[in-house]
Design a protein around this motif. Structure first.
Motif, PDB file in Angstrom:
ATOM      1  N   ASP A  55       0.853  -1.193   0.000  1.00  0.00           N
ATOM      2  CA  ASP A  55       0.000   0.000   0.000  1.00  0.00           C
ATOM      3  C   ASP A  55       0.886   1.240   0.000  1.00  0.00           C
ATOM      4  O   ASP A  55       1.699   1.430   0.913  1.00  0.00           O
ATOM      5  CB  ASP A  55      -0.898  -0.003   1.234  1.00  0.00           C
ATOM      6  CG  ASP A  55      -1.977   1.076   1.178  1.00  0.00           C
ATOM      7  OD1 ASP A  55      -1.835   2.026   0.384  1.00  0.00           O
ATOM      8  OD2 ASP A  55      -2.962   0.968   1.929  1.00  0.00           O
ATOM      9  N   THR A  56       0.740   2.075  -1.034  1.00  0.00           N
ATOM     10  CA  THR A  56       1.583   3.270  -1.132  1.00  0.00           C
ATOM     11  C   THR A  56       1.281   4.296  -0.043  1.00  0.00           C
ATOM     12  O   THR A  56       2.068   5.218   0.175  1.00  0.00           O
ATOM     13  CB  THR A  56       1.407   3.945  -2.507  1.00  0.00           C
ATOM     14  OG1 THR A  56       0.024   4.253  -2.712  1.00  0.00           O
ATOM     15  CG2 THR A  56       1.900   3.032  -3.617  1.00  0.00           C
ATOM     16  N   LYS A  57       0.151   4.136   0.660  1.00  0.00           N
ATOM     17  CA  LYS A  57      -0.177   5.049   1.747  1.00  0.00           C
ATOM     18  C   LYS A  57       0.326   4.541   3.097  1.00  0.00           C
ATOM     19  O   LYS A  57       0.088   5.162   4.129  1.00  0.00           O
ATOM     20  CB  LYS A  57      -1.693   5.278   1.794  1.00  0.00           C
ATOM     21  CG  LYS A  57      -2.232   5.997   0.556  1.00  0.00           C
ATOM     22  CD  LYS A  57      -3.720   6.264   0.663  1.00  0.00           C
ATOM     23  CE  LYS A  57      -4.227   7.002  -0.572  1.00  0.00           C
ATOM     24  NZ  LYS A  57      -5.684   7.298  -0.492  1.00  0.00           N
ATOM     25  N   GLN A  58       1.001   3.375   3.056  1.00  0.00           N
ATOM     26  CA  GLN A  58       1.603   2.817   4.259  1.00  0.00           C
ATOM     27  C   GLN A  58       3.099   2.663   4.052  1.00  0.00           C
ATOM     28  O   GLN A  58       3.626   2.921   2.969  1.00  0.00           O
ATOM     29  CB  GLN A  58       0.953   1.467   4.600  1.00  0.00           C
ATOM     30  CG  GLN A  58      -0.533   1.550   4.906  1.00  0.00           C
ATOM     31  CD  GLN A  58      -1.128   0.192   5.233  1.00  0.00           C
ATOM     32  OE1 GLN A  58      -0.412  -0.812   5.338  1.00  0.00           O
ATOM     33  NE2 GLN A  58      -2.447   0.135   5.415  1.00  0.00           N
ATOM     34  N   SER A  59       3.786   2.223   5.102  1.00  0.00           N
ATOM     35  CA  SER A  59       5.241   2.034   5.013  1.00  0.00           C
ATOM     36  C   SER A  59       5.558   0.815   4.171  1.00  0.00           C
ATOM     37  O   SER A  59       4.703  -0.040   3.909  1.00  0.00           O
ATOM     38  CB  SER A  59       5.839   1.876   6.409  1.00  0.00           C
ATOM     39  OG  SER A  59       5.219   0.790   7.101  1.00  0.00           O
ATOM     40  N   ALA A  60       6.818   0.705   3.745  1.00  0.00           N
ATOM     41  CA  ALA A  60       7.240  -0.384   2.866  1.00  0.00           C
ATOM     42  C   ALA A  60       7.186  -1.726   3.599  1.00  0.00           C
ATOM     43  O   ALA A  60       7.546  -1.818   4.773  1.00  0.00           O
ATOM     44  CB  ALA A  60       8.664  -0.124   2.373  1.00  0.00           C
ATOM     45  N   PRO A  61       6.735  -2.788   2.935  1.00  0.00           N
ATOM     46  CA  PRO A  61       6.716  -4.119   3.561  1.00  0.00           C
ATOM     47  C   PRO A  61       8.131  -4.673   3.712  1.00  0.00           C
ATOM     48  O   PRO A  61       9.062  -4.225   3.041  1.00  0.00           O
ATOM     49  CB  PRO A  61       5.891  -4.953   2.572  1.00  0.00           C
ATOM     50  CG  PRO A  61       6.027  -4.254   1.259  1.00  0.00           C
ATOM     51  CD  PRO A  61       6.162  -2.803   1.578  1.00  0.00           C
ATOM     52  N   LYS A  62       8.294  -5.655   4.576  1.00  0.00           N
ATOM     53  CA  LYS A  62       9.625  -6.219   4.840  1.00  0.00           C
ATOM     54  C   LYS A  62      10.043  -7.235   3.776  1.00  0.00           C
ATOM     55  O   LYS A  62      11.229  -7.363   3.467  1.00  0.00           O
ATOM     56  CB  LYS A  62       9.640  -6.880   6.214  1.00  0.00           C
ATOM     57  CG  LYS A  62       9.445  -5.876   7.358  1.00  0.00           C
ATOM     58  CD  LYS A  62       9.480  -6.571   8.711  1.00  0.00           C
ATOM     59  CE  LYS A  62       9.302  -5.554   9.840  1.00  0.00           C
ATOM     60  NZ  LYS A  62       9.316  -6.217  11.168  1.00  0.00           N
ATOM     61  N   ASP A  63       9.076  -7.970   3.224  1.00  0.00           N
ATOM     62  CA  ASP A  63       9.392  -8.960   2.198  1.00  0.00           C
ATOM     63  C   ASP A  63      10.014  -8.270   0.977  1.00  0.00           C
ATOM     64  O   ASP A  63       9.498  -7.255   0.501  1.00  0.00           O
ATOM     65  CB  ASP A  63       8.112  -9.697   1.788  1.00  0.00           C
ATOM     66  CG  ASP A  63       8.352 -10.745   0.720  1.00  0.00           C
ATOM     67  OD1 ASP A  63       8.705 -11.874   1.073  1.00  0.00           O
ATOM     68  OD2 ASP A  63       8.188 -10.412  -0.469  1.00  0.00           O
ATOM     69  N   ASP A  64      11.121  -8.824   0.466  1.00  0.00           N
ATOM     70  CA  ASP A  64      11.865  -8.182  -0.627  1.00  0.00           C
ATOM     71  C   ASP A  64      11.032  -8.032  -1.892  1.00  0.00           C
ATOM     72  O   ASP A  64      11.073  -6.987  -2.555  1.00  0.00           O
ATOM     73  CB  ASP A  64      13.151  -8.971  -0.931  1.00  0.00           C
ATOM     74  CG  ASP A  64      14.208  -8.776   0.141  1.00  0.00           C
ATOM     75  OD1 ASP A  64      14.095  -7.787   0.907  1.00  0.00           O
ATOM     76  OD2 ASP A  64      15.130  -9.602   0.230  1.00  0.00           O
ATOM     77  N   ASN A  65      10.284  -9.099  -2.251  1.00  0.00           N
ATOM     78  CA  ASN A  65       9.463  -9.021  -3.472  1.00  0.00           C
ATOM     79  C   ASN A  65       8.354  -7.982  -3.326  1.00  0.00           C
ATOM     80  O   ASN A  65       8.083  -7.208  -4.243  1.00  0.00           O
ATOM     81  CB  ASN A  65       8.857 -10.389  -3.776  1.00  0.00           C
ATOM     82  CG  ASN A  65       9.892 -11.392  -4.221  1.00  0.00           C
ATOM     83  OD1 ASN A  65      10.903 -11.028  -4.824  1.00  0.00           O
ATOM     84  ND2 ASN A  65       9.671 -12.661  -3.922  1.00  0.00           N
TER      85      ASN A  65
END
Length: 349
Positions: A138-148
């Protein structure tokens, strides 16, 4: 003579004072702050405000656009897919995926039947749920941890927050969409962090430009916004649209529309159709493989009668596929069923 001159000046003053004005929002170049400004309504704008975009002409309804200068129109698309796969042993597994693309259209001006529009790319969200776990980009949230997932988030983040410029006629014909090159530059820079191989990066950018370019975006907007045929239709009348469902064009998706009603400020269009049932069978080395598939869709689209803009779309799509393997003694079946919901401006329903 002096009295006539004074009266003429007074008349001009009254006409000037009585001229219709409107309030628009703009950025003050001196302070950088957003301010409201009163400006006169041009004659061309008055003409567009006086007519209905979807109107009856001798029993035939036609669609055009009657957009207000200074107003923003939403176009948010949402899709939810629930897929269930049943193995030959009878065990089933389900997974759910969702995607949301949010954008808006700001009408900057109108001149000689052509709208000058800024397309704002606001946000993108996607999620996948399987085995009790959900992964969200979600571009309105922080980046996810999973690399992909992080790669997808980074590229989407480079895409949103940008603007495109569009010229569109009253009849819905899109004359041009510009502003892609700066976006391509940002996406290329973002992808370089994750795609090191030059050839792979070039392939990625080529694919991205094909899916996000003037031709593809024009087709997408025309399909979402311009529903009623140019010749117009009567109440209850049906019309069809056929498109390729596979790259080779062998499988066609046919959609049948019908104008259900016009009134109370809205036009309602029903949607039906899909891909007819199809089966094929092949035998190789004593094994017979049979495949059958079918797609059905049904729903409605609602348009605002005054502006011609889409208010809401809600279409349900069901896809089923069955694969059978048989050696003459044993038969195994693999079944896949997908139920999808495709919506436009879901919040306004």
């Amino acid at each position: 003579m002096k009295k006539i001159t004074a009266f003429a000046i007074l008349a001009i003053t009254l006409i000037s004072c009585n001229k219709e004005t409107k309030t628009i929002t703009k950025v003050d170049p001196a302070t950088g702050k957003t301010i409201n400004v009163e400006v006169p309504v041009e004659k061309s704008e008055e003409n567009t405000a006086d007519k209905m975009a979807i109107r009856d002409s001798s029993g035939v309804y036609i669609q055009s656009f009657n957009l207000e200068v200074g107003k923003t129109y939403p176009l948010t698309t949402y899709q939810r897919d629930v897929q269930t796969v049943t193995s030959p042993t009878g065990e089933s597994q389900s997974g759910t995926s969702e995607s949301t693309d949010e954008m808006s259209f700001l009408v900057n001006g109108y001149d000689k039947g052509v709208y000058d529009i800024t397309i704002n790319l606001i946000g993108k969200r996607s999620s996948q749920t399987s085995g009790g776990k959900t992964m969200v980009v979600d571009t309105k949230q922080s980046a996810p941890k999973d690399d992909n997932m992080k790669m997808m988030w980074t590229i989407n983040k480079a895409l949103v927050g940008n603007k495109l410029k569009m010229k569109m006629q009253e009849n819905g014909k899109i004359l041009s969409i510009t502003g892609f090159e700066p976006i391509y530059t940002k996406v290329a820079a973002s992808s370089a962090t994750f795609i090191k191989d030059a050839a792979a990066k070039a392939d990625f950018l080529k694919s991205f430009k094909n899916s996000f370019g003037e031709k593809s975006m024009s087709e997408q907007f025309t399909k979402n916004l311009m529903l009623i045929p140019e010749k117009g239709v009567k109440l209850g009348e049906k019309w069809t649209h056929t498109e390729n469902a596979t790259p080779d064009g062998k499988v066609k998706l046919t959609t049948t529309y019908a104008l259900k009603s016009v009134g109370d400020g809205k036009a309602v269009i029903t949607v039906n159709g899909g891909i007819p049932y199809k089966s094929e069978k092949r035998t190789q080395e004593g094994i017979t493989r049979s495949m059958s598939s079918e797609l059905t869709q049904t729903g409605t689209v609602t348009l605002d009668q005054q502006s011609g803009w889409i208010t809401n779309q809600n279409i349900n799509v069901k896809t089923s596929q069955v694969e059978t393997l048989s050696d003459g003694k044993q038969t195994k079946n693999m079944k896949s069923v997908s139920n999808s919901t495709v919506m436009v401006n879901p919040a306004s329903k």
